[in-house]
Design a protein around this motif. Structure first.
Motif, short mmCIF file in Angstrom:
data_model
loop_
_atom_site.label_atom_id
_atom_site.label_comp_id
_atom_site.label_asym_id
_atom_site.label_seq_id
_atom_site.Cartn_x
_atom_site.Cartn_y
_atom_site.Cartn_z
N ALA A 120 0.69 -1.07 0.04
CA ALA A 120 0.02 -0.11 -0.02
C ALA A 120 0.86 1.05 -0.05
CB ALA A 120 -1.13 -0.23 1.38
N GLN A 121 0.30 2.49 -0.27
CA GLN A 121 0.84 3.64 -0.25
C GLN A 121 0.14 4.57 0.40
OE1 GLN A 121 1.14 4.55 -4.57
NE2 GLN A 121 3.27 3.94 -4.65
N TRP A 122 0.65 5.58 0.88
CA TRP A 122 0.05 6.50 1.93
C TRP A 122 -0.46 7.72 1.01
CZ3 TRP A 122 -2.22 7.08 6.26
CH2 TRP A 122 -2.73 8.37 6.70
N SER A 123 -1.81 8.13 1.18
CA SER A 123 -2.35 9.34 0.53
C SER A 123 -2.36 10.53 1.56
CB SER A 123 -3.65 8.81 0.04
OG SER A 123 -4.52 10.06 -0.55
N GLN A 124 -1.62 11.40 1.45
CA GLN A 124 -1.75 12.39 2.39
C GLN A 124 -3.16 13.33 2.40
OE1 GLN A 124 0.31 13.18 4.72
NE2 GLN A 124 -0.59 14.83 5.41
N THR A 125 -3.45 13.13 0.84
CA THR A 125 -4.72 13.98 0.59
C THR A 125 -6.11 13.44 1.28
OG1 THR A 125 -4.10 14.28 -1.64
CG2 THR A 125 -6.42 14.60 -1.55
N HIS A 126 -6.16 11.99 1.38
CA HIS A 126 -7.07 11.33 1.83
C HIS A 126 -6.94 10.81 3.28
CE1 HIS A 126 -9.51 11.29 -1.94
NE2 HIS A 126 -8.29 11.16 -2.27
N LYS A 127 -5.78 10.95 3.70
CA LYS A 127 -5.22 10.42 4.94
C LYS A 127 -5.60 8.89 5.23
CE LYS A 127 -4.16 14.79 6.57
NZ LYS A 127 -3.55 15.30 5.52
N CYS A 128 -5.14 8.12 4.25
CA CYS A 128 -5.31 6.62 4.40
C CYS A 128 -4.37 5.99 3.66
CB CYS A 128 -6.84 6.26 4.04
SG CYS A 128 -6.93 6.50 2.31
N TRP A 129 -4.32 4.92 3.78
CA TRP A 129 -3.29 4.03 3.02
C TRP A 129 -3.99 3.51 1.73
CZ3 TRP A 129 1.79 3.46 3.68
CH2 TRP A 129 2.28 3.74 4.81
N TYR A 130 -3.70 3.29 0.65
CA TYR A 130 -4.37 2.74 -0.21
C TYR A 130 -3.57 1.71 -1.40
CZ TYR A 130 -1.99 5.84 -3.63
OH TYR A 130 -0.88 6.59 -4.15
N VAL A 131 -4.57 0.85 -2.10
CA VAL A 131 -4.00 -0.11 -2.87
C VAL A 131 -4.82 0.00 -4.24
CG1 VAL A 131 -3.02 -1.58 -1.45
CG2 VAL A 131 -5.17 -2.30 -2.43
N PRO A 132 -4.09 0.17 -5.66
CA PRO A 132 -4.85 0.24 -6.87
C PRO A 132 -5.76 -0.87 -6.84
CG PRO A 132 -2.54 0.41 -7.29
CD PRO A 132 -2.77 0.22 -5.78
N LEU A 133 -6.96 -0.80 -7.44
CA LEU A 133 -7.87 -1.56 -7.64
C LEU A 133 -7.50 -2.54 -8.84
CD1 LEU A 133 -10.70 -3.08 -6.91
CD2 LEU A 133 -11.63 -1.51 -8.66
N SER A 134 -7.22 -3.88 -8.76
CA SER A 134 -6.74 -4.84 -9.76
C SER A 134 -8.00 -5.53 -10.28
CB SER A 134 -5.42 -5.64 -9.18
OG SER A 134 -6.22 -6.61 -8.22
N GLY A 135 -7.58 -6.23 -11.53
CA GLY A 135 -8.45 -7.24 -12.12
C GLY A 135 -8.83 -8.41 -11.27
N LYS A 136 -8.14 -8.53 -10.21
CA LYS A 136 -8.46 -9.89 -9.20
C LYS A 136 -9.67 -9.44 -8.40
CE LYS A 136 -3.61 -10.56 -8.39
NZ LYS A 136 -2.57 -10.76 -7.47
N ILE A 137 -10.20 -8.23 -8.29
CA ILE A 137 -11.32 -7.95 -7.65
C ILE A 137 -12.30 -7.34 -8.61
CG2 ILE A 137 -12.46 -6.40 -5.83
CD1 ILE A 137 -9.65 -6.41 -4.59
N GLY A 138 -12.05 -6.52 -9.46
CA GLY A 138 -13.03 -5.91 -10.46
C GLY A 138 -11.92 -5.02 -11.57
#
Length: 84
Positions: free
Chosen positions: A37-55
């Motif tokens: 995961a990467q930190w988003s200072q804008t959204h104040k959260c960790w995030y991972v890109p949505l991949s084809g594995k989920i949708g």
């Protein structure tokens, strides 16, 4: 035990999964290293890109040529988030 919440997130022009929890150095390290995961200072959260594995992130057709299919695809994509 700490609560972790996953939410759909649109960040830097891409669909992502936002990972929210109270600050914890152990959890921060695990999320960053284990999930990539990467930190988003804008959204104040960790995030991972949505991949084809989920949708799929890109519709298999043109938005301009078939709006009803685009709507059905968006509904399907939202339901994929609920399966997490």
């Amino acid at each position: 035990m700490q609560t972790v919440t996953l939410k759909p997130l649109h960040h830097r022009g891409q669909e992502c999964i936002g990972i929210y929890f109270e600050n914890s150095s152990k959890l921060n390290g695990a999320i960053r290293k284990g999930a990539g995961a990467q930190w988003s200072q804008t959204h104040k959260c960790w995030y991972v890109p949505l991949s084809g594995k989920i949708g799929d992130t890109d519709p298999p057709f043109s938005e301009q040529t078939d709006p009803p299919k685009l709507t059905a695809w968006q509904v399907h994509k939202k339901s994929c988030f609920l399966m997490l």
